[in-house]
Design a protein around this motif. Sequence first.
Motif, PDB file in Angstrom:
ATOM      1  N   VAL A 131       8.477  12.874  -0.355  1.00 19.82           N
ATOM      2  CA  VAL A 131       8.308  11.520  -0.069  1.00 19.82           C
ATOM      3  C   VAL A 131       9.223  11.477   1.254  1.00 19.82           C
ATOM      4  O   VAL A 131      10.031  12.088   1.608  1.00 19.82           O
ATOM      5  CB  VAL A 131       9.278  10.788  -0.984  1.00 19.82           C
ATOM      6  N   ASN A 132       8.722  10.515   2.124  1.00 16.34           N
ATOM      7  CA  ASN A 132       9.179  10.191   3.395  1.00 16.34           C
ATOM      8  C   ASN A 132      10.752   9.440   3.075  1.00 16.34           C
ATOM      9  O   ASN A 132      10.592   8.546   2.156  1.00 16.34           O
ATOM     10  CB  ASN A 132       8.143   9.290   4.236  1.00 16.34           C
ATOM     11  N   ARG A 133      11.477   9.665   4.046  1.00 22.02           N
ATOM     12  CA  ARG A 133      12.966   9.286   3.745  1.00 22.02           C
ATOM     13  C   ARG A 133      12.781   7.692   3.613  1.00 22.02           C
ATOM     14  O   ARG A 133      13.323   6.806   2.607  1.00 22.02           O
ATOM     15  CB  ARG A 133      13.783   9.673   4.723  1.00 22.02           C
TER      16      ARG A 133
ATOM     17  N   MET B 231       0.942  -1.187  -0.060  1.00 21.03           N
ATOM     18  CA  MET B 231      -0.054  -0.053  -0.063  1.00 21.03           C
ATOM     19  C   MET B 231       1.074   1.284  -0.082  1.00 21.03           C
ATOM     20  O   MET B 231       1.721   1.306   0.975  1.00 21.03           O
ATOM     21  CB  MET B 231      -0.827  -0.345   1.282  1.00 21.03           C
ATOM     22  N   ILE B 232       0.465   2.244  -0.958  1.00 21.39           N
ATOM     23  CA  ILE B 232       1.339   3.500  -0.799  1.00 21.39           C
ATOM     24  C   ILE B 232       0.067   4.594  -0.520  1.00 21.39           C
ATOM     25  O   ILE B 232      -1.035   4.488  -1.187  1.00 21.39           O
ATOM     26  CB  ILE B 232       1.907   3.791  -2.343  1.00 21.39           C
ATOM     27  N   THR B 233       0.332   5.200   0.518  1.00 21.45           N
ATOM     28  CA  THR B 233      -0.561   6.301   1.158  1.00 21.45           C
ATOM     29  C   THR B 233       0.292   7.526   0.420  1.00 21.45           C
ATOM     30  O   THR B 233       1.115   8.126   0.938  1.00 21.45           O
ATOM     31  CB  THR B 233      -0.623   6.299   2.670  1.00 21.45           C
ATOM     32  N   ILE B 234      -0.895   8.306  -0.209  1.00 18.08           N
ATOM     33  CA  ILE B 234      -0.547   9.613  -0.697  1.00 18.08           C
ATOM     34  C   ILE B 234      -1.425  10.758   0.111  1.00 18.08           C
ATOM     35  O   ILE B 234      -2.500  10.640   0.206  1.00 18.08           O
ATOM     36  CB  ILE B 234      -0.717   9.554  -2.173  1.00 18.08           C
TER      37      ILE B 234
ATOM     38  N   HIS C 192       6.435  12.102   9.582  1.00 13.33           N
ATOM     39  CA  HIS C 192       6.252  11.109  10.462  1.00 13.33           C
ATOM     40  C   HIS C 192       6.159   9.517   9.798  1.00 13.33           C
ATOM     41  O   HIS C 192       6.129   8.556  10.405  1.00 13.33           O
ATOM     42  CB  HIS C 192       4.937  11.190  11.337  1.00 13.33           C
ATOM     43  N   GLY C 193       5.773   9.596   8.486  1.00 13.65           N
ATOM     44  CA  GLY C 193       5.490   8.329   7.935  1.00 13.65           C
ATOM     45  C   GLY C 193       4.080   7.992   7.721  1.00 13.65           C
ATOM     46  O   GLY C 193       3.747   6.753   7.427  1.00 13.65           O
ATOM     47  N   ILE C 194       3.114   8.837   8.308  1.00 17.17           N
ATOM     48  CA  ILE C 194       1.855   8.377   8.195  1.00 17.17           C
ATOM     49  C   ILE C 194       1.296   8.478   6.777  1.00 17.17           C
ATOM     50  O   ILE C 194       0.509   7.489   6.415  1.00 17.17           O
ATOM     51  CB  ILE C 194       0.927   9.626   8.871  1.00 17.17           C
ATOM     52  N   VAL C 195       1.809   9.198   5.865  1.00 15.79           N
ATOM     53  CA  VAL C 195       1.775   9.256   4.478  1.00 15.79           C
ATOM     54  C   VAL C 195       3.105   8.946   3.723  1.00 15.79           C
ATOM     55  O   VAL C 195       4.223   9.536   4.289  1.00 15.79           O
ATOM     56  CB  VAL C 195       0.745  10.406   3.739  1.00 15.79           C
TER      57      VAL C 195
ATOM     58  N   LEU D  43       2.522   0.511  -9.752  1.00 11.03           N
ATOM     59  CA  LEU D  43       3.163  -0.541 -10.184  1.00 11.03           C
ATOM     60  C   LEU D  43       2.672  -1.791  -9.353  1.00 11.03           C
ATOM     61  O   LEU D  43       3.291  -2.303  -8.819  1.00 11.03           O
ATOM     62  CB  LEU D  43       4.756  -0.338  -9.866  1.00 11.03           C
ATOM     63  N   GLY D  44       1.414  -1.978  -9.195  1.00  8.42           N
ATOM     64  CA  GLY D  44       0.632  -3.064  -8.689  1.00  8.42           C
ATOM     65  C   GLY D  44       0.396  -2.944  -7.372  1.00  8.42           C
ATOM     66  O   GLY D  44      -0.220  -3.772  -6.624  1.00  8.42           O
ATOM     67  N   THR D  45       0.708  -1.819  -6.555  1.00  9.33           N
ATOM     68  CA  THR D  45       0.437  -1.673  -5.160  1.00  9.33           C
ATOM     69  C   THR D  45      -0.713  -0.667  -4.958  1.00  9.33           C
ATOM     70  O   THR D  45      -0.826   0.159  -5.619  1.00  9.33           O
ATOM     71  CB  THR D  45       1.643  -0.949  -4.531  1.00  9.33           C
ATOM     72  N   PRO D  46      -1.583  -1.202  -4.220  1.00  2.21           N
ATOM     73  CA  PRO D  46      -2.697  -0.292  -4.087  1.00  2.21           C
ATOM     74  C   PRO D  46      -2.619   1.092  -3.518  1.00  2.21           C
ATOM     75  O   PRO D  46      -1.467   1.205  -2.950  1.00  2.21           O
ATOM     76  CB  PRO D  46      -3.799  -0.997  -3.026  1.00  2.21           C
ATOM     77  N   VAL D  47      -3.464   1.887  -3.538  1.00  3.88           N
ATOM     78  CA  VAL D  47      -3.147   3.307  -3.311  1.00  3.88           C
ATOM     79  C   VAL D  47      -4.282   3.821  -2.185  1.00  3.88           C
ATOM     80  O   VAL D  47      -5.422   3.440  -2.480  1.00  3.88           O
ATOM     81  CB  VAL D  47      -3.349   4.193  -4.458  1.00  3.88           C
ATOM     82  N   GLU D  48      -3.852   4.409  -1.426  1.00  2.87           N
ATOM     83  CA  GLU D  48      -4.751   5.215  -0.254  1.00  2.87           C
ATOM     84  C   GLU D  48      -4.656   6.576  -0.171  1.00  2.87           C
ATOM     85  O   GLU D  48      -3.421   6.908  -0.575  1.00  2.87           O
ATOM     86  CB  GLU D  48      -4.417   4.692   1.068  1.00  2.87           C
ATOM     87  N   VAL D  49      -5.403   7.427  -0.301  1.00  5.08           N
ATOM     88  CA  VAL D  49      -5.259   8.965  -0.329  1.00  5.08           C
ATOM     89  C   VAL D  49      -5.798   9.566   0.964  1.00  5.08           C
ATOM     90  O   VAL D  49      -7.021   9.283   1.699  1.00  5.08           O
ATOM     91  CB  VAL D  49      -5.892   9.627  -1.366  1.00  5.08           C
ATOM     92  N   LEU D  50      -5.092  10.195   1.781  1.00  3.93           N
ATOM     93  CA  LEU D  50      -5.516  11.110   2.746  1.00  3.93           C
ATOM     94  C   LEU D  50      -5.457  12.566   2.284  1.00  3.93           C
ATOM     95  O   LEU D  50      -4.458  13.168   1.927  1.00  3.93           O
ATOM     96  CB  LEU D  50      -4.474  10.850   3.971  1.00  3.93           C
ATOM     97  N   LEU D  51      -6.853  13.251   2.591  1.00  6.90           N
ATOM     98  CA  LEU D  51      -6.930  14.423   2.282  1.00  6.90           C
ATOM     99  C   LEU D  51      -6.569  15.452   3.721  1.00  6.90           C
ATOM    100  O   LEU D  51      -7.310  15.350   4.758  1.00  6.90           O
ATOM    101  CB  LEU D  51      -8.258  14.921   1.907  1.00  6.90           C
ATOM    102  N   LEU D  52      -5.608  16.313   3.773  1.00  8.33           N
ATOM    103  CA  LEU D  52      -5.248  17.042   4.832  1.00  8.33           C
ATOM    104  C   LEU D  52      -4.727  18.471   4.475  1.00  8.33           C
ATOM    105  O   LEU D  52      -4.630  18.717   3.301  1.00  8.33           O
ATOM    106  CB  LEU D  52      -3.678  16.289   5.398  1.00  8.33           C
TER     107      LEU D  52
END
Lengths: 388, 212
Positions: free
Chosen positions: B185-187, B1-4, B64-67, B44-53
């Motif tokens: 991008v988070n490190r 999962m990639i969180t954007i 923090h790596g939350i997204v 590339l095959g990984t589902p996507v989650e979106v957070l609106l902030l």
Amino acid sequence: MKISAGLPTGVSAALFDSARRRRRLEARLSALLEERGFAEVLLPILDYFEPYRPLLTGPRLEQLYRFVDRDGQLLVLRGDFTPMLARLLAPHLDELELPLRLYYRGDVVRHQPLRPGRMREYSQVGAELLGGDEAEADEKMLTLFFDLLLAARGGRARRAESGQAPGQQGATKEHTGPYSTEEQHSWTGCMDARMQRDVRHGLPEARGEAPAPGDGEEQTLRVVLGVAGALDEALLAAAGEREASDLALRIASRDRTAARRAGLADVVERGYPTDLSVLGVTAEAVSGLLGLRDRLSSAYRDAGVEVEVDLAEFAAAALDPRIGVGNGPRGYYDGLMFAAYAPGTALALGVGGRYDKVFRSLSGDCSAVGFSLGLDLLLELGLAEARS
Amino acid sequence: MITIGLPKGRNLGPARAALAAAGLNLDGLDSSRLRQRFPDQNVLGTPVEVLLLKDWDLPLYVEHGIVDCAIVGSDVLEETQPDVFRPLQLKDGRSRLSLIAETPELPKRSGQLRAATRYPTWAARLLAARNLHVEVIHLASSIELGPLLDLTDVAVDIVQTGGTLRAHDLHEVEVLAAVAPTFVVNRASFHAHRRRLSGLLGALEETETGDD
């Protein structure tokens, strides 16, 4: 009089189970270091400030807690083990039998802005190898770095039995059991917020959410390799003396547009240029690094460790004085550099590299390579893996 | 999962358009919901989650790596200085940070000038680099009111079309910096999702970014 239980910003106490966990982890790592022939050194918490002026660059020097004691001496609290050890050993190099293998464990304090996962007091375990053949020493220390990281993960992900890496004499045996609630609620300061939420409120399933599907890629421990100053010549050629520092910082930040304009797109996309000759004098060192990566990759792939050469990661570690970025935050490295990352941790679990110039600046002549591991981050990683 | 993480406000449109052009279609995005998954979309095959902030909060969520990654204004990044990677800036949605006054020239004062801004750290840095020693006053919104109501001599604020300046008969004395929606991008996420994020970044670079 009412007594507050509060602590200064950036420090925390480890009580009960969390203290036990940390000591257990220290003991596990120390046992492996002793097994590999490393001897422990105990270094003081206080030192004079003056010796660190030539050893540390601007930001790291500024981060030292310093004060004038009652004798009028300007003192510092220990902010980094490596230069302290180097300054103590440098005057005695002639009397020492090299190569010398040393390790330490303890806390360092640095005054720096609070960031996610970044406290002002850190617990570290680190190792230093002084003297010996440089290439061999680099590989041995990287192998030790990997093995300690795997040992810290409780032996869950060990490196492959086949394709033994140099210096490996046995995998760790201890396995950490499931963590108690008290343990899970301790030491959350260095955990990223996603992990903290899971610890406090349970895994996504328990919260009534669908679990995030794992895809394998993000489950891997990643170690990135680089060479201090590897991009210096390319940066100067692309941007000139005036703009090279800015370009170095942009590439360290993975700025693809700046890298593409400088003809260094490969460096931010795949970690190193397709044509190594653009690196000039450091091309040979990077070529050697690619060979080292291949050997380590094949030895550790099955243990869940991915090894990459990523010159962008260390682009700010410039050695050329015309590039004024001050050698980056850990300014004393002058050769191999490396850092380990795991998903769910906000910072590198450990960093290390070659720092021969520290001894040269102390009028000593000794090759040296070492690393430190952040115990707080490793404990958090253990928590996350125990849950998963 | 990639969180954007995506920003509420002026950068949301350019961010969605850029992602759509790169092959990540977020058509069903509901701006009233915090967290949304897009099962039919992937990197590339990984589902996507979106957070609106909120734009100002996004850097902290990335750090923090939350997204794992986000699109956030470079103005916010310059002010907050988060420890995140900044691989590219989008072409659409660009604006500028400008020195604004009631006159076309910088007002003459015997003492120190005062500037109203929502970017106290960044503005102070930019003005000091121009040898302008200015007292910076932090305002949360309606920055143009600073000089209009004589709280300050000048304002330092984002100018997009210049419509607000014209409406208040204000002048753009000098452009201090360019501002653009920036992909960050988070490190640790960068290393964990390197191949996938490189694919997304490459697609974004080909479609939505370009030279100034």
